[in-house]
Scaffold this motif. Structure first.
Motif, PDB file in Angstrom:
ATOM      1  N   SER A 103      53.922-132.101  72.379  1.00  0.00           N
ATOM      2  CA  SER A 103      54.362-131.136  71.428  1.00  0.00           C
ATOM      3  C   SER A 103      55.748-130.573  71.939  1.00  0.00           C
ATOM      4  O   SER A 103      56.525-130.205  71.012  1.00  0.00           O
ATOM      5  CB  SER A 103      53.238-130.121  71.222  1.00  0.00           C
ATOM      6  OG  SER A 103      53.092-129.367  72.030  1.00  0.00           O
ATOM      7  N   MET A 108      57.673-128.305  69.129  1.00  0.00           N
ATOM      8  CA  MET A 108      56.764-127.303  68.578  1.00  0.00           C
ATOM      9  C   MET A 108      56.490-126.292  69.484  1.00  0.00           C
ATOM     10  O   MET A 108      56.488-126.147  70.510  1.00  0.00           O
ATOM     11  CB  MET A 108      55.296-128.369  68.563  1.00  0.00           C
ATOM     12  CG  MET A 108      55.624-129.241  67.302  1.00  0.00           C
ATOM     13  SD  MET A 108      53.838-130.179  67.214  1.00  0.00           S
ATOM     14  CE  MET A 108      52.963-129.160  66.212  1.00  0.00           C
ATOM     15  N   THR A 109      56.208-125.104  68.623  1.00  0.00           N
ATOM     16  CA  THR A 109      55.781-123.842  69.508  1.00  0.00           C
ATOM     17  C   THR A 109      54.353-123.794  69.777  1.00  0.00           C
ATOM     18  O   THR A 109      53.414-124.814  69.137  1.00  0.00           O
ATOM     19  CB  THR A 109      56.175-122.809  68.592  1.00  0.00           C
ATOM     20  OG1 THR A 109      55.252-122.810  67.380  1.00  0.00           O
ATOM     21  CG2 THR A 109      57.686-122.527  68.148  1.00  0.00           C
ATOM     22  N   GLU A 112      52.273-123.327  66.461  1.00  0.00           N
ATOM     23  CA  GLU A 112      52.247-124.447  65.585  1.00  0.00           C
ATOM     24  C   GLU A 112      51.332-125.441  66.083  1.00  0.00           C
ATOM     25  O   GLU A 112      50.640-126.140  65.279  1.00  0.00           O
ATOM     26  CB  GLU A 112      53.912-125.203  65.652  1.00  0.00           C
ATOM     27  CG  GLU A 112      54.654-124.663  64.698  1.00  0.00           C
ATOM     28  CD  GLU A 112      56.305-125.201  64.904  1.00  0.00           C
ATOM     29  OE1 GLU A 112      56.768-124.996  63.800  1.00  0.00           O
ATOM     30  OE2 GLU A 112      56.556-125.536  66.137  1.00  0.00           O
ATOM     31  N   VAL A 113      51.330-125.735  67.503  1.00  0.00           N
ATOM     32  CA  VAL A 113      50.073-126.408  67.807  1.00  0.00           C
ATOM     33  C   VAL A 113      48.770-125.910  67.684  1.00  0.00           C
ATOM     34  O   VAL A 113      47.913-126.720  67.322  1.00  0.00           O
ATOM     35  CB  VAL A 113      50.265-126.614  69.556  1.00  0.00           C
ATOM     36  CG1 VAL A 113      49.164-127.510  69.873  1.00  0.00           C
ATOM     37  CG2 VAL A 113      51.754-127.343  69.793  1.00  0.00           C
ATOM     38  N   TYR A 116      48.060-126.350  63.875  1.00  0.00           N
ATOM     39  CA  TYR A 116      47.654-127.837  63.724  1.00  0.00           C
ATOM     40  C   TYR A 116      46.402-128.248  64.043  1.00  0.00           C
ATOM     41  O   TYR A 116      45.652-128.915  63.193  1.00  0.00           O
ATOM     42  CB  TYR A 116      48.858-128.654  64.247  1.00  0.00           C
ATOM     43  CG  TYR A 116      48.887-130.020  63.640  1.00  0.00           C
ATOM     44  CD1 TYR A 116      49.313-130.431  62.452  1.00  0.00           C
ATOM     45  CD2 TYR A 116      48.735-131.091  64.349  1.00  0.00           C
ATOM     46  CE1 TYR A 116      49.328-131.669  61.925  1.00  0.00           C
ATOM     47  CE2 TYR A 116      48.815-132.409  63.917  1.00  0.00           C
ATOM     48  CZ  TYR A 116      49.101-132.678  62.664  1.00  0.00           C
ATOM     49  OH  TYR A 116      49.256-133.929  62.219  1.00  0.00           O
TER      50      TYR A 116
END
Length: 127
Positions: A103, A108-109, A112-113, A116
């Motif tokens: 990620s 990705m921050t 965000e991970v 998700y």
């Protein structure tokens, strides 16, 4: 459970057998109470010495992953649940580290991970 012996491996045959049975237990493929092939049957199936399969089973018994019952055979132990859980947690941690690294590579921050993962977790719960 399927055990495959590799002649190319540097590990002795009994270690190969032991590792594969251990992995089947840790992966949840084998559960507490499941019976294992007899020492003789496994030796015959793998075309190895009975001494080799006996040694693999003895080592797994020392780790408390299997139990040997005289006259009945060998079974996956239910006594070492904490060890199995700890090993599975360790594998999960390794996978999560891979996810974090991947990620980060795609920008990705952390949030965000997490978002998700939460979405996937909720979808999995519904199915």
């Amino acid at each position: 459970m399927k055990v495959i012996i590799s002649n190319a491996s540097s590990d002795p045959i009994y270690i190969q057998i032991m590792n594969q049975i251990r992995q089947s237990i840790l992966n949840g493929e084998l559960h507490a109470g499941d019976s294992l092939p007899s020492i003789r049957q496994l030796a015959k199936d793998l075309q190895v010495s009975v001494i080799t399969t006996k040694r693999a089973y003895e080592e797994l018994e020392k780790e408390k992953l299997i139990d040997s019952v005289v006259g009945k055979g060998c079974f996956v132990s239910g006594a070492n649940k904490e060890f199995i859980r700890e090993q599975r947690m360790k594998r999960l941690e390794e996978k999560m580290i891979e996810i974090i690294q991947e990620s980060q590579e795609i920008g990705m921050t952390q949030q965000e991970v997490v978002d998700y993962l939460t979405l996937l977790y909720e979808e999995e719960q519904q199915s």
